[in-house]
Motif scaffolding. Structure first.
Motif, PDB file in Angstrom:
ATOM      1  N   GLY A   1       1.744 -45.034 -65.356  1.00 24.46           N
ATOM      2  CA  GLY A   1       2.307 -44.439 -66.561  1.00 24.46           C
ATOM      3  C   GLY A   1       3.157 -45.418 -67.347  1.00 24.46           C
ATOM      4  N   SER A   2       3.501 -45.027 -68.532  1.00 25.38           N
ATOM      5  CA  SER A   2       4.284 -45.889 -69.421  1.00 25.38           C
ATOM      6  C   SER A   2       5.756 -45.854 -69.050  1.00 25.38           C
ATOM      7  N   PRO A   3       6.398 -47.020 -68.922  1.00 24.81           N
ATOM      8  CA  PRO A   3       7.857 -47.038 -68.751  1.00 24.81           C
ATOM      9  C   PRO A   3       8.530 -46.631 -70.056  1.00 24.81           C
ATOM     10  N   ARG A   4       9.511 -45.745 -69.967  1.00 19.88           N
ATOM     11  CA  ARG A   4      10.127 -45.202 -71.184  1.00 19.88           C
ATOM     12  C   ARG A   4      11.644 -45.312 -71.200  1.00 19.88           C
ATOM     13  N   LEU A   5      12.214 -45.822 -70.118  1.00 13.32           N
ATOM     14  CA  LEU A   5      13.665 -45.987 -70.069  1.00 13.32           C
ATOM     15  C   LEU A   5      14.044 -47.409 -70.469  1.00 13.32           C
ATOM     16  N   GLY A   6      15.176 -47.572 -71.111  1.00 13.94           N
ATOM     17  CA  GLY A   6      15.667 -48.885 -71.492  1.00 13.94           C
ATOM     18  C   GLY A   6      15.730 -49.045 -72.993  1.00 13.94           C
ATOM     19  N   SER A   7      16.503 -50.010 -73.435  1.00 13.83           N
ATOM     20  CA  SER A   7      16.679 -50.212 -74.871  1.00 13.83           C
ATOM     21  C   SER A   7      15.376 -50.581 -75.561  1.00 13.83           C
ATOM     22  N   SER A   8      14.469 -51.207 -74.800  1.00  8.10           N
ATOM     23  CA  SER A   8      13.163 -51.542 -75.364  1.00  8.10           C
ATOM     24  C   SER A   8      12.142 -50.439 -75.129  1.00  8.10           C
ATOM     25  N   GLY A   9      12.531 -49.420 -74.326  1.00 12.45           N
ATOM     26  CA  GLY A   9      11.592 -48.354 -73.989  1.00 12.45           C
ATOM     27  C   GLY A   9      10.559 -48.774 -72.980  1.00 12.45           C
ATOM     28  N   ARG A  10      10.756 -49.941 -72.346  1.00 14.87           N
ATOM     29  CA  ARG A  10       9.736 -50.444 -71.419  1.00 14.87           C
ATOM     30  C   ARG A  10      10.367 -50.982 -70.131  1.00 14.87           C
ATOM     31  N   GLU A  11      11.536 -50.496 -69.787  1.00  9.37           N
ATOM     32  CA  GLU A  11      12.262 -51.081 -68.661  1.00  9.37           C
ATOM     33  C   GLU A  11      12.199 -50.265 -67.377  1.00  9.37           C
ATOM     34  N   GLY A  12      11.896 -48.985 -67.443  1.00  9.64           N
ATOM     35  CA  GLY A  12      11.893 -48.175 -66.234  1.00  9.64           C
ATOM     36  C   GLY A  12      11.067 -46.916 -66.395  1.00  9.64           C
ATOM     37  N   ARG A  13      10.632 -46.375 -65.266  1.00  8.54           N
ATOM     38  CA  ARG A  13       9.842 -45.149 -65.253  1.00  8.54           C
ATOM     39  C   ARG A  13      10.654 -44.034 -64.610  1.00  8.54           C
TER      40      ARG A  13
ATOM     41  N   GLY B   1      22.264 -36.032 -68.825  1.00 14.65           N
ATOM     42  CA  GLY B   1      22.011 -36.807 -70.030  1.00 14.65           C
ATOM     43  C   GLY B   1      23.131 -37.774 -70.337  1.00 14.65           C
ATOM     44  N   ALA B   2      24.348 -37.278 -70.389  1.00 18.63           N
ATOM     45  CA  ALA B   2      25.478 -38.093 -70.830  1.00 18.63           C
ATOM     46  C   ALA B   2      25.818 -39.215 -69.856  1.00 18.63           C
ATOM     47  N   GLN B   3      25.720 -38.938 -68.556  1.00 19.42           N
ATOM     48  CA  GLN B   3      26.177 -39.905 -67.574  1.00 19.42           C
ATOM     49  C   GLN B   3      25.071 -40.798 -67.016  1.00 19.42           C
ATOM     50  N   VAL B   4      23.827 -40.316 -67.053  1.00 21.79           N
ATOM     51  CA  VAL B   4      22.747 -41.071 -66.407  1.00 21.79           C
ATOM     52  C   VAL B   4      21.651 -41.485 -67.385  1.00 21.79           C
ATOM     53  N   LEU B   5      20.961 -40.524 -67.973  1.00 20.49           N
ATOM     54  CA  LEU B   5      19.750 -40.852 -68.722  1.00 20.49           C
ATOM     55  C   LEU B   5      20.034 -41.472 -70.086  1.00 20.49           C
ATOM     56  N   ASP B   6      21.048 -40.994 -70.801  1.00 18.86           N
ATOM     57  CA  ASP B   6      21.362 -41.596 -72.095  1.00 18.86           C
ATOM     58  C   ASP B   6      21.783 -43.062 -71.949  1.00 18.86           C
ATOM     59  N   PRO B   7      22.663 -43.401 -70.983  1.00 16.16           N
ATOM     60  CA  PRO B   7      22.976 -44.821 -70.794  1.00 16.16           C
ATOM     61  C   PRO B   7      21.758 -45.653 -70.407  1.00 16.16           C
ATOM     62  N   LEU B   8      20.931 -45.151 -69.492  1.00 10.03           N
ATOM     63  CA  LEU B   8      19.744 -45.908 -69.097  1.00 10.03           C
ATOM     64  C   LEU B   8      18.801 -46.111 -70.277  1.00 10.03           C
ATOM     65  N   ALA B   9      18.676 -45.081 -71.116  1.00 13.34           N
ATOM     66  CA  ALA B   9      17.812 -45.198 -72.290  1.00 13.34           C
ATOM     67  C   ALA B   9      18.321 -46.247 -73.263  1.00 13.34           C
TER      68      ALA B   9
ATOM     69  N   PRO C   1      21.933 -47.818 -61.201  1.00 15.68           N
ATOM     70  CA  PRO C   1      21.599 -49.051 -61.903  1.00 15.68           C
ATOM     71  C   PRO C   1      20.216 -48.982 -62.541  1.00 15.68           C
ATOM     72  N   ARG C   2      20.031 -49.803 -63.553  1.00 18.32           N
ATOM     73  CA  ARG C   2      18.707 -49.943 -64.139  1.00 18.32           C
ATOM     74  C   ARG C   2      17.742 -50.447 -63.075  1.00 18.32           C
ATOM     75  N   ALA C   3      16.554 -49.867 -63.027  1.00 19.48           N
ATOM     76  CA  ALA C   3      15.581 -50.201 -61.990  1.00 19.48           C
ATOM     77  C   ALA C   3      14.192 -49.807 -62.480  1.00 19.48           C
TER      78      ALA C   3
ATOM     79  N   LEU D   1      11.698 -39.605 -72.458  1.00 16.66           N
ATOM     80  CA  LEU D   1      12.118 -40.614 -71.486  1.00 16.66           C
ATOM     81  C   LEU D   1      11.325 -40.524 -70.181  1.00 16.66           C
ATOM     82  N   THR D   2      10.541 -39.453 -70.035  1.00 17.82           N
ATOM     83  CA  THR D   2       9.926 -39.129 -68.750  1.00 17.82           C
ATOM     84  C   THR D   2       8.503 -39.660 -68.649  1.00 17.82           C
ATOM     85  N   THR D   3       8.250 -40.406 -67.574  1.00 17.48           N
ATOM     86  CA  THR D   3       6.889 -40.879 -67.300  1.00 17.48           C
ATOM     87  C   THR D   3       6.059 -39.803 -66.630  1.00 17.48           C
ATOM     88  N   LEU D   4       6.667 -39.063 -65.688  1.00 20.27           N
ATOM     89  CA  LEU D   4       5.933 -38.002 -64.991  1.00 20.27           C
ATOM     90  C   LEU D   4       6.865 -36.828 -64.730  1.00 20.27           C
TER      91      LEU D   4
END
Length: 202
Positions: A18-30, A78-86, A110-112, A130-133
């Motif tokens: 699947g497509s990685p969708r997390l990160g400032s570039s949208g391609r850093e994590g799944r 959202g506020a503590q985990v997913l928004d920062p990772l995004a 951490p970003r992973a 933000l969700t791959t699956l």
């Protein structure tokens, strides 16, 4: 609930392909989200996925402020985990201590390459981009209640009934089951897509 090796392998392939969708570039994590009614088997599946990928797991139970805290827990996710990772930053959440009735220590996320989030409400529409699956797990109400009472004790039965009513309202509003990429029953069998995971390139 524990999924068999074939189902687990299919889920892992879908995540990795699947497509990685997390990160400032949208391609850093799944991001993998495992949602569904309480007592269906989400925590067990998340642990299997975390070991197979491998990935860190965030449990919504650590974000709810008690039995009535589902909506607030989603907001904290959202506020503590997913928004920062995004945004390309590490996440960090404060765990709720159910025994103490207060928030306790902080946990780093951490970003992973992979992150698994499991729990009721995690599959909110606001996280869809933000969700791959998105995996939906469900079981009959009687089975879920029996599992919950066995785990938590009969004195919390009323809390379980109230939580089950609250989650039904959330799932109706969010349409989570309809939006899921894969649906499993409470014993680990694929119920959708009808042809199994292989039908969608997994």
């Amino acid at each position: 609930m524990s999924v068999g090796s074939a189902v687990l392998a299919g889920l892992v392939r879908r995540v990795r392909d699947g497509s990685p969708r997390l990160g400032s570039s949208g391609r850093e994590g799944r991001l993998v989200i495992v949602d569904g009614p309480a007592g269906s088997g989400k925590t067990t599946l998340a642990a299997q996925l975390a070991e197979a990928l491998p990935a860190q797991v965030v449990h919504m139970d650590d974000l709810y402020e008690g039995w009535s805290g589902m909506i607030g827990g989603v907001e904290r996710l959202g506020a503590q985990v997913l928004d920062p990772l995004a945004a390309g930053r590490d996440g960090r959440y404060q765990r709720y201590d159910w025994d103490a009735g207060a928030f306790a220590e902080w946990h780093d996320v951490p970003r992973a390459p992979y992150l698994v989030v499991e729990g009721c409400g995690a599959g909110a529409r606001r996280f869809a981009d933000l969700t791959t699956l998105l995996v939906w797990v469900e079981a009959e109400d009687a089975e879920r209640l029996a599992r919950g009472v066995e785990r938590d004790g009969d004195d919390l039965r009323d809390h379980w009934h109230a939580f089950m009513a609250a989650e039904r309202a959330v799932y109706q509003a969010e349409g989570t089951a309809r939006r899921a990429d894969v649906r499993l029953d409470g014993w680990g069998a694929v119920t959708w897509p009808a042809a199994g995971l292989q039908a969608r390139g997994a």
